[in-house]
Design a protein around this motif. Structure first.
Motif, PDB file in Angstrom:
ATOM      1  N   GLU A  90      63.980  -7.381  35.725  1.00 21.55           N
ATOM      2  CA  GLU A  90      64.610  -8.683  35.512  1.00 21.55           C
ATOM      3  C   GLU A  90      64.327  -9.659  36.643  1.00 21.55           C
ATOM      4  O   GLU A  90      64.325 -10.874  36.449  1.00 21.55           O
ATOM      5  N   SER A  91      64.073  -9.135  37.850  1.00 18.82           N
ATOM      6  CA  SER A  91      63.819 -10.002  39.006  1.00 18.82           C
ATOM      7  C   SER A  91      62.399 -10.565  39.023  1.00 18.82           C
ATOM      8  O   SER A  91      62.093 -11.470  39.798  1.00 18.82           O
ATOM      9  N   LEU A  92      61.514 -10.041  38.172  1.00 16.59           N
ATOM     10  CA  LEU A  92      60.133 -10.507  38.130  1.00 16.59           C
ATOM     11  C   LEU A  92      60.025 -11.866  37.444  1.00 16.59           C
ATOM     12  O   LEU A  92      60.876 -12.241  36.630  1.00 16.59           O
ATOM     13  N   THR A  93      58.968 -12.607  37.763  1.00 14.23           N
ATOM     14  CA  THR A  93      58.678 -13.824  37.005  1.00 14.23           C
ATOM     15  C   THR A  93      58.227 -13.426  35.604  1.00 14.23           C
ATOM     16  O   THR A  93      57.887 -12.261  35.349  1.00 14.23           O
ATOM     17  N   GLY A  94      58.185 -14.394  34.701  1.00 14.84           N
ATOM     18  CA  GLY A  94      57.742 -14.096  33.341  1.00 14.84           C
ATOM     19  C   GLY A  94      56.328 -13.552  33.320  1.00 14.84           C
ATOM     20  O   GLY A  94      56.026 -12.605  32.593  1.00 14.84           O
ATOM     21  N   TYR A  95      55.447 -14.148  34.134  1.00 17.37           N
ATOM     22  CA  TYR A  95      54.066 -13.672  34.198  1.00 17.37           C
ATOM     23  C   TYR A  95      54.018 -12.244  34.712  1.00 17.37           C
ATOM     24  O   TYR A  95      53.276 -11.411  34.176  1.00 17.37           O
ATOM     25  N   GLU A  96      54.785 -11.931  35.746  1.00 12.76           N
ATOM     26  CA  GLU A  96      54.808 -10.578  36.305  1.00 12.76           C
ATOM     27  C   GLU A  96      55.345  -9.567  35.292  1.00 12.76           C
ATOM     28  O   GLU A  96      54.898  -8.421  35.262  1.00 12.76           O
ATOM     29  N   GLN A  97      56.296 -10.020  34.459  1.00 13.69           N
ATOM     30  CA  GLN A  97      56.805  -9.133  33.408  1.00 13.69           C
ATOM     31  C   GLN A  97      55.705  -8.826  32.390  1.00 13.69           C
ATOM     32  O   GLN A  97      55.543  -7.666  31.977  1.00 13.69           O
ATOM     33  N   ILE A  98      54.952  -9.844  31.992  1.00 12.96           N
ATOM     34  CA  ILE A  98      53.840  -9.627  31.064  1.00 12.96           C
ATOM     35  C   ILE A  98      52.790  -8.717  31.699  1.00 12.96           C
ATOM     36  O   ILE A  98      52.249  -7.810  31.041  1.00 12.96           O
ATOM     37  N   GLU A  99      52.528  -8.920  32.973  1.00 13.94           N
ATOM     38  CA  GLU A  99      51.577  -8.080  33.695  1.00 13.94           C
ATOM     39  C   GLU A  99      52.026  -6.616  33.666  1.00 13.94           C
ATOM     40  O   GLU A  99      51.218  -5.711  33.447  1.00 13.94           O
ATOM     41  N   LYS A 100      53.311  -6.384  33.860  1.00 11.89           N
ATOM     42  CA  LYS A 100      53.860  -5.027  33.828  1.00 11.89           C
ATOM     43  C   LYS A 100      53.755  -4.428  32.425  1.00 11.89           C
ATOM     44  O   LYS A 100      53.391  -3.253  32.262  1.00 11.89           O
ATOM     45  N   ILE A 101      54.050  -5.229  31.405  1.00 10.62           N
ATOM     46  CA  ILE A 101      53.971  -4.761  30.019  1.00 10.62           C
ATOM     47  C   ILE A 101      52.530  -4.372  29.669  1.00 10.62           C
ATOM     48  O   ILE A 101      52.282  -3.329  29.047  1.00 10.62           O
ATOM     49  N   PHE A 102      51.572  -5.201  30.069  1.00 15.36           N
ATOM     50  CA  PHE A 102      50.167  -4.900  29.792  1.00 15.36           C
ATOM     51  C   PHE A 102      49.738  -3.609  30.493  1.00 15.36           C
ATOM     52  O   PHE A 102      48.985  -2.805  29.935  1.00 15.36           O
ATOM     53  N   LYS A 103      50.192  -3.412  31.730  1.00 14.44           N
ATOM     54  CA  LYS A 103      49.863  -2.188  32.457  1.00 14.44           C
ATOM     55  C   LYS A 103      50.439  -0.972  31.732  1.00 14.44           C
ATOM     56  O   LYS A 103      49.779   0.077  31.632  1.00 14.44           O
ATOM     57  N   MET A 104      51.658  -1.109  31.211  1.00 11.36           N
ATOM     58  CA  MET A 104      52.270  -0.021  30.464  1.00 11.36           C
ATOM     59  C   MET A 104      51.460   0.280  29.210  1.00 11.36           C
ATOM     60  O   MET A 104      51.365   1.431  28.765  1.00 11.36           O
ATOM     61  N   PHE A 105      50.844  -0.746  28.632  1.00 10.22           N
ATOM     62  CA  PHE A 105      50.029  -0.541  27.438  1.00 10.22           C
ATOM     63  C   PHE A 105      48.762   0.232  27.775  1.00 10.22           C
ATOM     64  O   PHE A 105      48.330   1.095  27.004  1.00 10.22           O
ATOM     65  N   VAL A 106      48.169  -0.085  28.932  1.00 12.65           N
ATOM     66  CA  VAL A 106      46.998   0.677  29.374  1.00 12.65           C
ATOM     67  C   VAL A 106      47.393   2.138  29.593  1.00 12.65           C
ATOM     68  O   VAL A 106      46.667   3.060  29.217  1.00 12.65           O
ATOM     69  N   ASP A 107      48.556   2.348  30.196  1.00  7.13           N
ATOM     70  CA  ASP A 107      49.060   3.710  30.408  1.00  7.13           C
ATOM     71  C   ASP A 107      49.296   4.413  29.069  1.00  7.13           C
ATOM     72  O   ASP A 107      49.064   5.629  28.944  1.00  7.13           O
ATOM     73  N   LEU A 108      49.757   3.654  28.086  1.00  4.75           N
ATOM     74  CA  LEU A 108      49.975   4.220  26.746  1.00  4.75           C
ATOM     75  C   LEU A 108      48.664   4.738  26.180  1.00  4.75           C
ATOM     76  O   LEU A 108      48.611   5.835  25.601  1.00  4.75           O
ATOM     77  N   TYR A 109      47.603   3.961  26.364  1.00  6.50           N
ATOM     78  CA  TYR A 109      46.288   4.407  25.893  1.00  6.50           C
ATOM     79  C   TYR A 109      45.869   5.688  26.612  1.00  6.50           C
ATOM     80  O   TYR A 109      45.340   6.619  26.003  1.00  6.50           O
ATOM     81  N   ASP A 110      46.117   5.758  27.908  1.00 10.96           N
ATOM     82  CA  ASP A 110      45.722   6.930  28.698  1.00 10.96           C
ATOM     83  C   ASP A 110      46.461   8.196  28.261  1.00 10.96           C
ATOM     84  O   ASP A 110      45.867   9.276  28.180  1.00 10.96           O
ATOM     85  N   LYS A 111      47.766   8.046  27.981  1.00 15.86           N
ATOM     86  CA  LYS A 111      48.622   9.217  27.807  1.00 15.86           C
ATOM     87  C   LYS A 111      49.031   9.505  26.367  1.00 15.86           C
ATOM     88  O   LYS A 111      49.465  10.616  26.054  1.00 15.86           O
ATOM     89  N   GLU A 112      48.938   8.506  25.485  1.00 18.75           N
ATOM     90  CA  GLU A 112      49.491   8.670  24.136  1.00 18.75           C
ATOM     91  C   GLU A 112      48.488   8.310  23.047  1.00 18.75           C
ATOM     92  O   GLU A 112      48.795   7.578  22.102  1.00 18.75           O
ATOM     93  N   LYS A 113      47.279   8.814  23.145  1.00 17.27           N
ATOM     94  CA  LYS A 113      46.261   8.520  22.126  1.00 17.27           C
ATOM     95  C   LYS A 113      46.686   9.048  20.758  1.00 17.27           C
ATOM     96  O   LYS A 113      46.350   8.468  19.719  1.00 17.27           O
ATOM     97  N   THR A 114      47.423  10.156  20.755  1.00 21.12           N
ATOM     98  CA  THR A 114      47.902  10.714  19.482  1.00 21.12           C
ATOM     99  C   THR A 114      48.823   9.729  18.779  1.00 21.12           C
ATOM    100  O   THR A 114      48.738   9.532  17.557  1.00 21.12           O
ATOM    101  N   PHE A 115      49.711   9.088  19.530  1.00 22.76           N
ATOM    102  CA  PHE A 115      50.619   8.078  18.969  1.00 22.76           C
ATOM    103  C   PHE A 115      49.828   6.908  18.395  1.00 22.76           C
ATOM    104  O   PHE A 115      50.114   6.437  17.285  1.00 22.76           O
ATOM    105  N   LEU A 116      48.841   6.436  19.137  1.00 20.37           N
ATOM    106  CA  LEU A 116      48.044   5.294  18.678  1.00 20.37           C
ATOM    107  C   LEU A 116      47.278   5.631  17.400  1.00 20.37           C
ATOM    108  O   LEU A 116      47.186   4.801  16.494  1.00 20.37           O
ATOM    109  N   ARG A 117      46.736   6.856  17.336  1.00 25.76           N
ATOM    110  CA  ARG A 117      46.046   7.275  16.106  1.00 25.76           C
ATOM    111  C   ARG A 117      47.019   7.329  14.940  1.00 25.76           C
ATOM    112  O   ARG A 117      46.694   6.895  13.824  1.00 25.76           O
ATOM    113  N   PHE A 118      48.215   7.869  15.179  1.00 29.12           N
ATOM    114  CA  PHE A 118      49.197   7.960  14.099  1.00 29.12           C
ATOM    115  C   PHE A 118      49.542   6.577  13.554  1.00 29.12           C
ATOM    116  O   PHE A 118      49.608   6.375  12.337  1.00 29.12           O
ATOM    117  N   ILE A 119      49.800   5.614  14.454  1.00 29.17           N
ATOM    118  CA  ILE A 119      50.178   4.269  14.009  1.00 29.17           C
ATOM    119  C   ILE A 119      49.065   3.642  13.180  1.00 29.17           C
ATOM    120  O   ILE A 119      49.323   2.963  12.173  1.00 29.17           O
TER     121      ILE A 119
END
Length: 221
Positions: A90-119
């Motif tokens: 919550e203390s991050l700027t809006g841009y920093e929040q988006i930056e964090k969300i995008f990083k989490m998405f990259v991590d999702l690709y790294d760790k959860e390929k099975t989930f992405l295939r299912f979707i």
């Protein structure tokens, strides 16, 4: 607690355990082979229950597919949401929040390929089956939660000056453009991998990071 109440509680726990086992089994089968090729017998066999018992919990494969999608998103939500509801986020700027969300998405690709295939397989299945919006109401609610988080970060970034003002009033458009781009690339990479020799020229994770960086550069004030 009376003996009758205790018995009922045990039965409820058994039912919940069986349903979770069914959904996990369906998820593993669907993400590996797609939904169309999987039968109710396949799911029952993998879940180690009789097919008659499976039908007592789920009347159709459509119903299992939808419930499995909600189950899969819930698993991701349990991992992702705490980091997006913390005081530090919550203390991050809006841009920093988006930056964090995008990083989490990259991590999702790294760790959860099975989930992405299912979707990917699930989206294709519901389109082919022409499943109504009403039946997807609970599933859509899971995705809407993600949309709200991203849209709120964009709105905050425009307000605090960290995101380009040209996107004012286009929060929803920006959400769909960025999320669809990340989802499409991550699913393509998860499904195809190094299908051709040229595909191995650039690592999938690096491609995800580059895409995120380009979009971040485009929206930064």
């Amino acid at each position: 607690m009376t003996p009758k109440e205790k018995h009922q509680e045990e039965q409820n726990e058994l039912k919940t355990s069986r349903i979770n086992r069914i959904l996990e089994s369906a998820f593993n089968l669907f993400s590996e082979k797609g939904i169309d090729t999987i039968t109710m017998n396949d799911i029952a066999s993998t879940a180690e229950i009789g097919v008659a018992s499976l039908y007592r919990y789920f009347a159709t494969k459509d119903e299992i597919a939808i419930r499995t999608a909600i189950w899969a998103w819930n698993k991701q939500k349990e991992v992702i949401l705490p980091a997006l509801q913390s005081d530090s986020y919550e203390s991050l700027t809006g841009y920093e929040q988006i930056e964090k969300i995008f990083k989490m998405f990259v991590d999702l690709y790294d760790k959860e390929k099975t989930f992405l295939r299912f979707i990917y397989f699930f989206d294709s299945y519901i389109n082919r089956q022409k499943i109504s919006f009403e039946r997807l109401f609970d599933y859509e609610g899971m995705i809407a939660l993600v949309q709200d988080i991203v849209a709120n970060a964009i709105t905050k970034g425009i307000a605090d000056g960290s995101i380009n003002q040209e996107y004012a009033g286009q929060q929803k458009d920006l959400y769909f453009t960025t999320m669809h781009s990340l989802f499409s690339m991550s699913q393509k990479l998860s499904l195809a991998g190094n299908m051709l020799a040229m595909d191995s020229a650039v690592d999938g994770t690096l491609q995800m990071k580059l895409l995120a960086q380009m979009m971040l550069k485009a929206i930064k004030a």
